[in-house]
Design an enzyme around this catalytic site. Sequence first.
Site, PDB file in Angstrom:
ATOM      1  N   ASP B 380       0.825  -1.094  -0.017  1.00  0.00           N
ATOM      2  CA  ASP B 380      -0.193  -0.014   0.033  1.00  0.00           C
ATOM      3  C   ASP B 380       0.878   1.152  -0.023  1.00  0.00           C
ATOM      4  O   ASP B 380       1.818   1.388   0.872  1.00  0.00           O
ATOM      5  CB  ASP B 380      -0.830  -0.025   1.324  1.00  0.00           C
ATOM      6  CG  ASP B 380      -1.865   1.063   1.244  1.00  0.00           C
ATOM      7  OD1 ASP B 380      -2.821   0.820   0.291  1.00  0.00           O
ATOM      8  OD2 ASP B 380      -1.718   2.162   1.950  1.00  0.00           O
ATOM      9  N   GLU B 409       1.586  -0.468  -5.105  1.00  0.00           N
ATOM     10  CA  GLU B 409       0.627   0.380  -5.268  1.00  0.00           C
ATOM     11  C   GLU B 409       1.017   1.879  -5.333  1.00  0.00           C
ATOM     12  O   GLU B 409       0.776   2.384  -4.175  1.00  0.00           O
ATOM     13  CB  GLU B 409      -0.596  -0.076  -4.217  1.00  0.00           C
ATOM     14  CG  GLU B 409      -1.896   0.817  -4.655  1.00  0.00           C
ATOM     15  CD  GLU B 409      -2.366   1.780  -3.692  1.00  0.00           C
ATOM     16  OE1 GLU B 409      -3.671   2.130  -3.749  1.00  0.00           O
ATOM     17  OE2 GLU B 409      -1.636   2.175  -2.740  1.00  0.00           O
TER      18      GLU B 409
END
Lengths: 662, 662
Positions: B380, B409
């Site tokens: 993330d 990401e």
Amino acid sequence: MPEGQVRVVVEGVRPEIDCGAFPAKRIVGDIVSVEADVFTDGHDLVAAEILYRQSGEEVWRRSPMKPVGNDHWRGDFLVSEIGKYYYTVEGWIDRFETWRDAMSRRVGSEPEDGLRTEYRIGADLIDAAARLASPEDSARLRDFARILREDAEEGGAKRAAFGEVATLLQRYADRRFAVRYGKELCLTVDREKAGFSAWYEMFPRSCAAEQGRYGTLRDCEARLPYVAAMGFDVLYLPPIHPIGHTSRKGKNNEVLAGPDDVGSPWAIGSEEGGHTSIDPKLGTLDDLCSFIAKAKAQGIEIALDLAFQCSPDHPYVREHPEWFRKRPDGTIQYAENPPKKYQDIFPLDFETPQWKELWEELKRVVLFWVGHGVRIFRVDNPHTKAIPFWEWLIGGVKDRHPEVLFLAEAFTRPKLMYRLAKVGFSQSYTYFTWRNTRAELMNYFQDLEKSGVREYFRPNLWSNTPDILPEFLQTGGRAAFMIRFILAATMGANYGIYGPAFELCENAAKHPASEEYLNSEKYELKRWNLENPWSLKDFIARVNRIRRGNRALQSDANLRFHGTDNPQVICFSKATIDLSDIVIVLCNLDPFHKQTGWIELDLASLGLDGRSTFQAHDLLSDGRFLWRGASNYFELTPESLPAHIMKVRKFVRTERDFDYYF
Amino acid sequence: MPEGQVRVVVEGVRPEIDCGAFPAKRIVGDIVSVEADVFTDGHDLVAAEILYRQSGEEVWRRSPMKPVGNDHWRGDFLVSEIGKYYYTVEGWIDRFETWRDAMSRRVGSEPEDGLRTEYRIGADLIDAAARLASPEDSARLRDFARILREDAEEGGAKRAAFGEVATLLQRYADRRFAVRYGKELCLTVDREKAGFSAWYEMFPRSCAAEQGRYGTLRDCEARLPYVAAMGFDVLYLPPIHPIGHTSRKGKNNEVLAGPDDVGSPWAIGSEEGGHTSIDPKLGTLDDLCSFIAKAKAQGIEIALDLAFQCSPDHPYVREHPEWFRKRPDGTIQYAENPPKKYQDIFPLDFETPQWKELWEELKRVVLFWVGHGVRIFRVDNPHTKAIPFWEWLIGGVKDRHPEVLFLAEAFTRPKLMYRLAKVGFSQSYTYFTWRNTRAELMNYFQDLEKSGVREYFRPNLWSNTPDILPEFLQTGGRAAFMIRFILAATMGANYGIYGPAFELCENAAKHPASEEYLNSEKYELKRWNLENPWSLKDFIARVNRIRRGNRALQSDANLRFHGTDNPQVICFSKATIDLSDIVIVLCNLDPFHKQTGWIELDLASLGLDGRSTFQAHDLLSDGRFLWRGASNYFELTPESLPAHIMKVRKFVRTERDFDYYF
């Protein structure tokens, strides 16, 4: 583990050649532009500086960089001395700018009294800077910090304070976690002539006033005004050393010379000496020194030829047989590229176990001539000698004499040609000699640009040489010579011709499929009729005056091609970086027919808009054209003048509101 | 002085990323192509080899390179194991080939009896090789040498001899002056899934069969057949850790949660544990292990989320307050990007003086999950954590577990996105999510190719995520979902969707200018009606079957765009390197209207000629088209099927002289 708190990335520094293995090249007085990608994780803002220093300086000088979008940064610095410079890039997180940027987004969207802590964070940053600052700055900074901390101060006053303090703070940035690019890159800064020069090649022995006499260096002195009047500033002489007798070539490269044949100057060395001797028929070392001095007084530098090869009679052959390759039959291997044979030339064997002595001796040769005032060398076939040798030789000579220039005559495959430039050659012969059509010329110059080769490769555009009479000149008549001259002298800041063959439009080839001159001066004496009425000498003088009068033509940095609707005509511009001098060249590439059509200028690249009229002043014919917008008509007649060299004169509004040219 | 006799240059070795600072990436079983410029001065011919070895091997393996023109050489080697490989290039002067080449030009142009010495030179070279050779080869070589030396032998026999001996000689080349490229370059070889994967993202807590119940990992197990039937092979779960209470966000990201609100899974940590704990409401560590095993049995790998940030209730906040940034008022700085505030999340401070302990702890977290069978991590926002940390973390994990994969990401600026890929991420989210028009898509993928980014950046194409409902999906109806799915699954060997929102064509945005989902699953439980008749699940299953059945779609190496006369339609092909499997995709980018027109195939790139008919077999509809030449008609109706995924079936002549497809 790496240094964990260091979060900034500096990558993609340009210029950088082969990961920093080779220096980029610049000219003294250049503003060197340096670019890099500088960024960090997250939302923090970064700052970046160029660090640069001249060779010998211990301390880095600094020049700020500015972001130009997409995490890319650019800055520049001036190179004011010849020699080597080093540079790298440093980046760091700009904590105050990061805070200020966030504040600018907070103010208005958050209640003022909720910002108290934020102001304190800013004040702390300013106080931290104050601890690094001069007493005076420190006091000012603490004052600003106090305003930010003071609850009684209004938001407006605080914002005014942190707006004002930003510039001052840049001096005292927190660089604890600054990142320096992993490499110190090198720059070779040459004197101006490396970047702007007009070369004239001439055989000294053909300079005698009378037919059949062997010309001397003193005859060459008499020829200087002629060369100077044409506007050349480098006069390059083929080898001036004693010429061998053994296996001497005859006229037109006949295998056996007749008793009176003078031999090729590139078959260097005889009982009269080798690479540090002068052919006694040409004169003495004193004559050369006098010639160099006289030339200098007329604005001309003398370039000598470095042709590191030997005739069978060269002293090296006796004194250092180990420097040559032996065949199994005990003979020395002469130069050949089967089926071609050069029995009059022994190449040096760069794989000899005695290579160190050989290298040192060749360096001694160069330094000998440097010691006698020679500062420019044209190097014959450098691509047939070991590349590491050139890097060592040129590096060593330039360490002591950074003003010395080397022109590589490497008509060879591109990778090898470019490698020689990387290892140190100041200028290079190019494929321009055979690029005739618009597509060929554009592709060639655009490839140099796109591939980054321009950073280290300085093209020197030759239209002919004693070895090369291109087909275009053989068949195109006088106009072909004008076309090739204009292209060379305007596309290239450095160019050269082999004369007087060139200006006298000598176009007789040895045979139809040959690029060799018939009765080549390489093998025989010539007497040229310099007063021939078709001589291009006045035309050449005019073009060279235009080059000297327009800074745009004195650099290769800003060459740009423009469209034409007639593919027989090429259009390009050169401009100074600041666009204060712009020259547009339009050249008919067809030496036989008038060509007409429309050019389509890339106006933005010239700082022109589509609405204003400007004057295109043809410096060749002195004709003036009022042009407007991108599309303008042309008509070029090869038998009179096949080209325009147009200076762009923009209109400016004066105080009196008249339109003036500048 | 350098080593003077060493004359060969090896430069421009590819792949090479940032001067060798980072490894290129490949997949196990790949044939790695290596290129370099290898040349020397003069006319000598060179030879070159790739030297390569797997990490841990001491001795280089060798693979020959071949010249491909312009001094450029190419060779390849197989990477048969996952882990690291190293490679470099060696070049040397091939003396025998140089001699043979010169001989081939001498023979015929020189009298045979003048060649005696030349034959002796060749014989000496063979004898020199014989001294290095095995006894058997040595005897053969000496035999050849003898023939060349023997005056009695005919020229023809000699030439036959040196033709024959060449291959044998290559083994015993004279490499005394061989040059090795200055760097050993590195290659990361990953397992197949790094290069070919279909991801499905799913919130475990929304998997309960009954409305309103908090789903568990056991509920997820029940969902596995549904995911497997669609053909996905990676199932990625948002964070499964305990969720914080303090400052918990409410439904639709309301600043304050209601008493029943479940909070964002990315607000990690509570009194029930942190990054190595599982939310008790989801289940236990044993449940996870069982889930992983059950998934594996159905061909699915479980990917966990690495979101290195903490809720205010995370154990780290108490145990390691030094890992967080303090504000002047003593509070911990929460995440924000003004004016956005994330009060439920404390970022870790990567500039903490205790960064070493922090790094080690985060590595412990990863190894903890690896220890429980997790081999894929979706990371993330890696772009908001220090980049050197990722290089260290991923490098350290992969040293011990080279099969572990990391998906970045990093929806951020390109330089930062690419740097993360350079430092080790196996796959990366991309801008594909917002590239809708033909020009946008072509530019994006062609830029990846041209810039060399492909060497280390593996795109994973996501059409939606819990954070991103692109406008195209909001407004284009069911056809828009099909279009984006086909593009992602065929342009990218790696792709993913966030479901069941995707296959159920969920398209309600929070407000018109927002890409946030209305009633986002990030903040509340959902119950999806998987049996909804408009679900794309069968369509998705079909496309995934096509991907598995066609090797062309399993790599990004060979994507090529073709022309269409209708800009609403994109046409591209993917093919195996040997062109044994070719797939042409034609996709209508307009979700509202039928589009027709003509494609213009680049036939040469597909190994097709303009004369033969071939069958274009639409694997989506099972329709078959007989196509011939570059131009072929198409008609694509978004409301039924907006695309063709065409397998090219060429005609072949069989023994019976019928036309068959293969």
